[in-house]
Design a protein around this motif. Structure first.
Motif: not given
Length: 317
Positions: A173-177, A180-183, A224-225, A259-260
């Protein structure tokens, strides 16, 4: 080795729009969820009739039926295949609590066979009387063979392969973001809620959910938080908080825009993930100013998750 059976226990879901009302009726008849001393069947008939039109519209938006039967069958067939590759004589069944195949039908099939043992394996990693407990109780209502053949697996919320399967889906799912916002992503774990009264009565579900979340984040070195919230409230009683929609709004107000969403208490997609999280709460996120909102795909056909189920069976044969 003698022949044994594995029964995957799950909620079930309507397999057509016509099945929605009877499915709801079966759900509201469950005394492990709704404890109504007198007239529970009448209550169930009235509330299922009242709620069905709204729920039917929701199912229309996710394909006209619940996919839970589809994904559970895939999990069943994969598990059976993996067991047989180990030269084990194993038959794997599915018993649904509120829709077909009903528990009684599966009990009838199993009692006609001469299995050395029957392993009841819930597709609920976390124990609650409203899920695993209810399924075990339903099984015991019908099963009349030797009870010493039965093995009840109560929970597996810290199983390493289960945790790894969740993290595999989170990474996908992270790979879809946008890059520049992954962090800047916040991971929101959304679990099916329960009434607070259950927690006070000793139901361990909410504590186990928190332990799973912590195990998932520890395994990913707290990348991540993260936050925990609860969805799917029904009725006027006090439920676990914070509610998922309120959490989305609050995070946005605090300047969080990516948000994930992780449906932590579910092992396959169904109406709570595909409609509630991915449609209803996506609208909440958009209205709140969330810029990137992704819902993690359920474990569904995850081989890692089926490997977790395999380990659970192997430790009990």
């Amino acid at each position: 080795m003698s022949k044994f059976a594995v029964v995957l226990l799950n909620l079930g879901g309507p397999d057509s729009l016509d099945a929605v009302e009877p499915f709801l009726y079966n759900l509201f008849c469950d005394p492990d969820i709704f404890k109504i001393p007198v007239g529970q069947k009448l209550f169930a008939k009235l509330i299922s009739h009242f709620r069905a039109p709204k729920v039917i519209e929701e199912y229309k938006l996710i394909g006209g039926k619940s996919p839970i039967g589809h994904w559970t069958e895939i999990q069943r067939s994969k598990l059976e295949e993996k067991l047989r590759k180990k030269n084990l004589q194993a038959d794997v069944y599915v018993a649904m609590r509120y829709w077909k195949p009903f528990t009684k039908e599966v009990v009838d099939k199993i009692e006609k066979e001469n299995y050395s043992k029957v392993i009841l394996l819930p597709l609920y990693p976390h124990y609650s009387i409203t899920t695993t407990g209810s399924s075990f109780n339903e099984w015991n209502r019908y099963y009349k063979n030797e009870s010493d053949k039965l093995i009840f697996i109560k929970s597996y919320y810290l199983n390493e392969k289960y945790i790894a399967a969740i993290n595999q889906r989170i990474d996908e799912t992270i790979s879809k973001f946008p890059e520049d916002v992954k962090d800047k992503i916040h991971i929101v774990f959304s679990a099916h809620g329960t009434p607070v009264s259950l927690v006070k009565n000793g139901d361990p579900y909410s504590h186990q959910i928190k332990e799973t979340m912590e195990a998932v984040m520890k395994a990913r070195n707290y990348s991540h938080p993260y936050h925990l919230c609860f969805q799917s409230k029904v009725g006027p009683m006090k439920w676990l908080e914070p509610a998922t929609d309120k959490m989305i709004e609050e995070l946005s107000q605090n300047g969080i825009k990516n948000l994930l969403i992780v449906p932590i208490s579910f092992v396959s997609d169904h109406i709570e993930t595909l409609y509630e999280l991915d449609i209803e709460y996506r609208h909440v996120a958009k209205e709140s100013g969330i810029e990137n909102y992704y819902v993690m795909t359920g474990l569904n056909d995850s081989d890692l998750f089926v490997d977790a189920l395999l380990d659970l069976v192997m430790s009990n044969v």
